[in-house]
Design an enzyme around this catalytic site. Sequence first.
Site, PDB file in Angstrom:
ATOM      1  N   CYS A 101       0.833  -1.201   0.000  1.00  0.00           N
ATOM      2  CA  CYS A 101       0.000   0.000   0.000  1.00  0.00           C
ATOM      3  C   CYS A 101       0.870   1.255   0.000  1.00  0.00           C
ATOM      4  O   CYS A 101       0.577   2.222  -0.705  1.00  0.00           O
ATOM      5  CB  CYS A 101      -0.927  -0.008   1.212  1.00  0.00           C
ATOM      6  SG  CYS A 101      -2.090   1.376   1.274  1.00  0.00           S
ATOM      7  N   CYS A 194      -6.458  -4.125   6.816  1.00  0.00           N
ATOM      8  CA  CYS A 194      -7.641  -3.265   6.798  1.00  0.00           C
ATOM      9  C   CYS A 194      -8.742  -3.780   5.887  1.00  0.00           C
ATOM     10  O   CYS A 194      -9.915  -3.512   6.118  1.00  0.00           O
ATOM     11  CB  CYS A 194      -7.252  -1.842   6.410  1.00  0.00           C
ATOM     12  SG  CYS A 194      -6.702  -1.646   4.697  1.00  0.00           S
TER      13      CYS A 194
END
Length: 369
Positions: A101, A194
């Site tokens: 990410c 997440c």
Amino acid sequence: MRVLAAMSGGVDSAVAAARAVEAGHDVTGVHLALSKNPQTYRTGARGCCTIEDSRDARRAADVIGIPFYVWDMAERFHEDVVEDFYAEYANGRTPNPCLRCNEKIKFAAVLDRAVALGFDAVATGHYARKGEDGLLRRGVDPGKDQSYVLAVLTPAQLAHSLFPLGDTPKDLVRAEAEERGLAVARKPDSHDICFIADGDTSGFLKNRLGSKDGEIVDSATGEVLGSHDGSHQFTVGQRHGLGLKRPAADGRPRYVLSITPVDNRVEVGPREALRVDRIRTGRPVWLAAERTGDFDAQVQLRAHGEVYPAVVTADAHGLTAVLRKPAYGVAPGQALVVYDPDAEHGDAVLASGTIDTADAAAPVEAAGV
């Protein structure tokens, strides 16, 4: 400078944004919407991009007194992070989605858009520092240092990045947040992946990759010890959740030693068989001047993991690190991050690479490590 503050909804990014304002920068806050279906996000503060996090980020921006926007990065996030996560596990590797990410979203897609909009830098709440020489360095709080997950940045990306918290221990950051009246001051840190709503990584992978019966075998004898319904549920070094029919003859636990997706086979054995001291990566990212040949270094194999003195060889194919002391349970797909061992610059990141193989080799003596 015009600074875009990436605000996750946690205490770190909120204080980082406030410090950027205090430093005299023209700051705008932005929260990244990363889910195509926000209702599937978990509730509470277990992740780093929940619906609650978006609201917390907006409230923090209001307290700080800066403009605030939400950027929809869901499609890019799914392609570059979630699909990569699936593909790596399907190939018997263990990825680090937070590292991906940072590489693909926060310091690529976001930074590219920020520069196009006229911003000079992106500020985040990562615990890392930039030295006067422009190199990425460890944060002063060793328990929170995040230089490992930032080591995928290119020098150009690093030049447009700010890490306002790198010189501060976490407990002082929380105290500062309280003094500034930020409601996230005592919000728990995020730990889970997440995009996995219930924290069940195995179930998440099974929903996408499906089930397929396979064998768990003893690496030394080839004896079938158990079965599973998908090799993607395992990672090298795993001890628990193997579901074996009987214990080892010596009573010691068994660990996953290798995963072969082609025949859906998982091999297990004793901890000693996890010993590695030679690690090879693919093409590296150099944050410092590129090197060739052999050089002494320190390497880290996991976020917040142990640091190993090593001899690193750089060539056209990648990096090879021969450790001065063995490591255990090193899985392909993880990152090897190389630090400068020099006493003056021992916390500077030199390069990083994704691990392709890890095995046992004769230890190499190297002066100065």
